[in-house]
Design a protein around this motif. Structure first.
Motif, PDB file in Angstrom:
ATOM      1  N   THR A  12       2.704   7.826 -14.547  1.00  0.00           N
ATOM      2  CA  THR A  12       2.159   6.514 -14.870  1.00  0.00           C
ATOM      3  C   THR A  12       3.227   5.544 -15.360  1.00  0.00           C
ATOM      4  N   ASP A  13       4.490   5.983 -15.399  1.00  0.00           N
ATOM      5  CA  ASP A  13       5.540   5.113 -15.915  1.00  0.00           C
ATOM      6  C   ASP A  13       5.845   3.948 -14.975  1.00  0.00           C
ATOM      7  N   ARG A  14       5.602   4.139 -13.677  1.00  0.00           N
ATOM      8  CA  ARG A  14       5.901   3.092 -12.704  1.00  0.00           C
ATOM      9  C   ARG A  14       4.678   2.847 -11.844  1.00  0.00           C
ATOM     10  N   PRO A  15       4.577   1.662 -11.270  1.00  0.00           N
ATOM     11  CA  PRO A  15       3.456   1.421 -10.364  1.00  0.00           C
ATOM     12  C   PRO A  15       3.485   2.409  -9.219  1.00  0.00           C
ATOM     13  N   TRP A  16       2.321   2.791  -8.755  1.00  0.00           N
ATOM     14  CA  TRP A  16       2.221   3.772  -7.670  1.00  0.00           C
ATOM     15  C   TRP A  16       2.986   3.342  -6.430  1.00  0.00           C
ATOM     16  N   THR A  17       2.920   2.074  -6.100  1.00  0.00           N
ATOM     17  CA  THR A  17       3.553   1.603  -4.873  1.00  0.00           C
ATOM     18  C   THR A  17       5.067   1.749  -4.905  1.00  0.00           C
ATOM     19  N   ASP A  18       5.649   1.798  -6.098  1.00  0.00           N
ATOM     20  CA  ASP A  18       7.095   1.962  -6.202  1.00  0.00           C
ATOM     21  C   ASP A  18       7.526   3.402  -5.951  1.00  0.00           C
ATOM     22  N   GLN A  19       6.585   4.345  -6.015  1.00  0.00           N
ATOM     23  CA  GLN A  19       6.950   5.749  -5.911  1.00  0.00           C
ATOM     24  C   GLN A  19       6.920   6.252  -4.475  1.00  0.00           C
ATOM     25  N   MET A  20       6.194   5.561  -3.590  1.00  0.00           N
ATOM     26  CA  MET A  20       5.898   6.134  -2.294  1.00  0.00           C
ATOM     27  C   MET A  20       6.727   5.514  -1.172  1.00  0.00           C
ATOM     28  N   PRO A  21       7.065   6.291  -0.155  1.00  0.00           N
ATOM     29  CA  PRO A  21       7.779   5.751   0.999  1.00  0.00           C
ATOM     30  C   PRO A  21       6.929   4.708   1.714  1.00  0.00           C
ATOM     31  N   ASP A  22       7.579   3.762   2.374  1.00  0.00           N
ATOM     32  CA  ASP A  22       6.847   2.736   3.117  1.00  0.00           C
ATOM     33  C   ASP A  22       5.943   3.380   4.157  1.00  0.00           C
ATOM     34  N   GLN A  23       4.721   2.900   4.234  1.00  0.00           N
ATOM     35  CA  GLN A  23       3.742   3.358   5.219  1.00  0.00           C
ATOM     36  C   GLN A  23       3.466   4.854   5.129  1.00  0.00           C
ATOM     37  N   ALA A  24       3.779   5.475   4.011  1.00  0.00           N
ATOM     38  CA  ALA A  24       3.576   6.923   3.922  1.00  0.00           C
ATOM     39  C   ALA A  24       2.149   7.283   3.592  1.00  0.00           C
ATOM     40  N   LEU A  25       1.491   6.443   2.800  1.00  0.00           N
ATOM     41  CA  LEU A  25       0.158   6.796   2.332  1.00  0.00           C
ATOM     42  C   LEU A  25      -0.840   5.700   2.613  1.00  0.00           C
ATOM     43  N   LEU A  26      -2.069   6.108   2.679  1.00  0.00           N
ATOM     44  CA  LEU A  26      -3.169   5.167   2.826  1.00  0.00           C
ATOM     45  C   LEU A  26      -3.909   5.094   1.504  1.00  0.00           C
ATOM     46  N   ILE A 154      -8.468   9.919   7.236  1.00  0.00           N
ATOM     47  CA  ILE A 154      -7.373   9.030   7.647  1.00  0.00           C
ATOM     48  C   ILE A 154      -7.923   7.930   8.553  1.00  0.00           C
ATOM     49  N   SER A 155      -8.761   8.304   9.498  1.00  0.00           N
ATOM     50  CA  SER A 155      -9.346   7.333  10.420  1.00  0.00           C
ATOM     51  C   SER A 155     -10.189   6.303   9.678  1.00  0.00           C
ATOM     52  N   ILE A 156     -10.966   6.757   8.703  1.00  0.00           N
ATOM     53  CA  ILE A 156     -11.813   5.844   7.933  1.00  0.00           C
ATOM     54  C   ILE A 156     -10.964   4.852   7.154  1.00  0.00           C
ATOM     55  N   LEU A 157      -9.919   5.345   6.501  1.00  0.00           N
ATOM     56  CA  LEU A 157      -9.078   4.478   5.681  1.00  0.00           C
ATOM     57  C   LEU A 157      -8.193   3.574   6.529  1.00  0.00           C
ATOM     58  N   SER A 158      -7.910   3.983   7.748  1.00  0.00           N
ATOM     59  CA  SER A 158      -7.080   3.164   8.633  1.00  0.00           C
ATOM     60  C   SER A 158      -7.840   1.988   9.217  1.00  0.00           C
ATOM     61  N   ASN A 159      -9.157   2.077   9.190  1.00  0.00           N
ATOM     62  CA  ASN A 159     -10.001   1.017   9.743  1.00  0.00           C
ATOM     63  C   ASN A 159     -11.044   0.606   8.699  1.00  0.00           C
ATOM     64  N   PRO A 160     -10.591  -0.060   7.641  1.00  0.00           N
ATOM     65  CA  PRO A 160     -11.496  -0.370   6.532  1.00  0.00           C
ATOM     66  C   PRO A 160     -12.655  -1.267   6.948  1.00  0.00           C
ATOM     67  N   SER A 161     -13.783  -1.000   6.322  1.00  0.00           N
ATOM     68  CA  SER A 161     -14.995  -1.785   6.570  1.00  0.00           C
ATOM     69  C   SER A 161     -15.851  -1.720   5.314  1.00  0.00           C
ATOM     70  N   PRO A 162     -16.947  -2.460   5.255  1.00  0.00           N
ATOM     71  CA  PRO A 162     -17.827  -2.380   4.080  1.00  0.00           C
ATOM     72  C   PRO A 162     -18.388  -0.983   3.846  1.00  0.00           C
ATOM     73  N   PHE A 163     -18.306  -0.115   4.865  1.00  0.00           N
ATOM     74  CA  PHE A 163     -18.862   1.220   4.746  1.00  0.00           C
ATOM     75  C   PHE A 163     -17.795   2.285   4.485  1.00  0.00           C
ATOM     76  N   SER A 164     -16.535   1.886   4.413  1.00  0.00           N
ATOM     77  CA  SER A 164     -15.447   2.855   4.298  1.00  0.00           C
ATOM     78  C   SER A 164     -15.569   3.733   3.061  1.00  0.00           C
ATOM     79  N   HIS A 165     -15.889   3.116   1.934  1.00  0.00           N
ATOM     80  CA  HIS A 165     -15.964   3.875   0.679  1.00  0.00           C
ATOM     81  C   HIS A 165     -16.984   4.999   0.779  1.00  0.00           C
ATOM     82  N   ASP A 166     -18.191   4.678   1.200  1.00  0.00           N
ATOM     83  CA  ASP A 166     -19.247   5.686   1.270  1.00  0.00           C
ATOM     84  C   ASP A 166     -18.952   6.739   2.328  1.00  0.00           C
TER      85      ASP A 166
END
Length: 309
Positions: A12-26, A154-166
């Motif tokens: 938690t010392d640094r923002p999450w986005t600073d820890q991860m490689p570019d385009q590595a995570l969704l 991965i497919s759900i998160l790659s194509n976000p929509s109002p239904f993605s969370h559920d």
């Protein structure tokens, strides 16, 4: 940038986005104030060395290509092909160089891992560290199905929509239920091979119900035998034969699981959790927790609130 291979206790010392490689995570699902900036659900787009998930998250690692060498809380082990490693917040894992597997992480506020008598597929089964390793072994016929659930998220998160969370939540729930099913089967098979009774008797079922209702208030073995109208020796014998543990082991296991769930959310201090679970002395609660999990609650999962013991 080289992908990191270790979970970081200081995540938690640094923002999450600073820890991860570019385009590595969704991480396309919105977070809320409860997550304190941590991602709700994260799934790597590509297989490879596991990313550097914060220890505050639940983590699932699937050995879908071959055996994986790793160290879990200083214990060396091998995750066999088709096995799923299920880690709770606070557990530290390190993978050997060049390991390739598929993984995901999720926050408690995204999928609340709770223990219920009729739905113990989370802490009670999938993430249980009270007996054995947190590993689920799937038969070869199920490997494609399990791996498919990761790719579906991965497919759900790659194509976000109002239904993605559920949709993502339902896939994660299905994955955990799938894991619980086969881990429960493996446990039942082990008991059967050891000569234990496969089907629970009415007495043991009543005992389980009573434990569920009173574990936070009554921690004496004699209470359960007297409430059920049998001698303690008879109750211990039947519980040991059918569940593979003594009366007090069953009570303490249920209490320990609830303690871990309560601490994990980070919303209550150690002292508050101890009092809620019927411990008058927080120091006794800490000793109880250490005996169950090998470390005191202050070290099990660090958070500003929980350190107020």
């Amino acid at each position: 940038m080289e992908k990191p291979r270790f979970d970081r206790a200081e995540s938690t010392d640094r923002p999450w986005t600073d820890q991860m490689p570019d385009q590595a995570l969704l991480n396309l699902l919105p977070t809320n104030a409860e997550t304190a900036g941590l991602p709700a659900l994260t799934v790597p787009q590509e297989e490879g060395s596991p990313p550097e998930y914060p220890l505050e998250l639940y983590r699932l690692y699937l050995a879908n290509r071959g055996d994986i060498a790793l160290t879990l809380d200083s214990q060396s082990m091998t995750l066999k092909k088709g096995q799923l490693l299920t880690l709770s917040p606070g557990e530290v894992v390190a993978f050997s160089e060049g390991q390739t597997l598929i993984s995901l992480s999720f926050h408690h506020d995204f999928f609340c891992v709770r223990v219920q008598r009729d739905e113990v597929y989370c802490d009670g089964v999938v993430f249980n560290r009270l007996s054995g390793l947190p590993v689920v072994a799937f038969p070869e016929t199920e490997h494609t199905i399990v791996e498919g659930r990761f790719h579906e998220m991965i497919s759900i998160l790659s194509n976000p929509s109002p239904f993605s969370h559920d949709r993502a939540l339902n896939v994660l729930r299905a994955l955990l239920l799938h894991a619980a099913d086969y881990k429960s089967r493996a446990t039942a098979a082990e008991l059967h091979e050891a000569g234990k009774t496969k089907h629970l008797s009415p007495l043991v079922l009543q005992f389980q119900h009573l434990v569920e209702e009173t574990f936070a208030q009554r921690k004496e073995a004699t209470f359960y035998s007297e409430a059920l109208g049998v001698t303690l020796s008879k109750l211990n014998r039947r519980v040991k034969d059918e569940l593979g543990k003594s009366v007090m082991q069953a009570v303490n296991e249920r209490l320990a699981i609830e303690a871990r769930v309560a601490l994990r959310s980070g919303k209550r201090s150690i002292k508050e959790v101890a009092f809620d679970l019927g411990f008058i002395d927080p120091l006794y609660f800490s000793r109880f927790f250490r005996k169950q999990f090998g470390r005191p609650p202050s070290q099990y999962f660090q958070s500003p609130v929980q350190n107020e013991a």
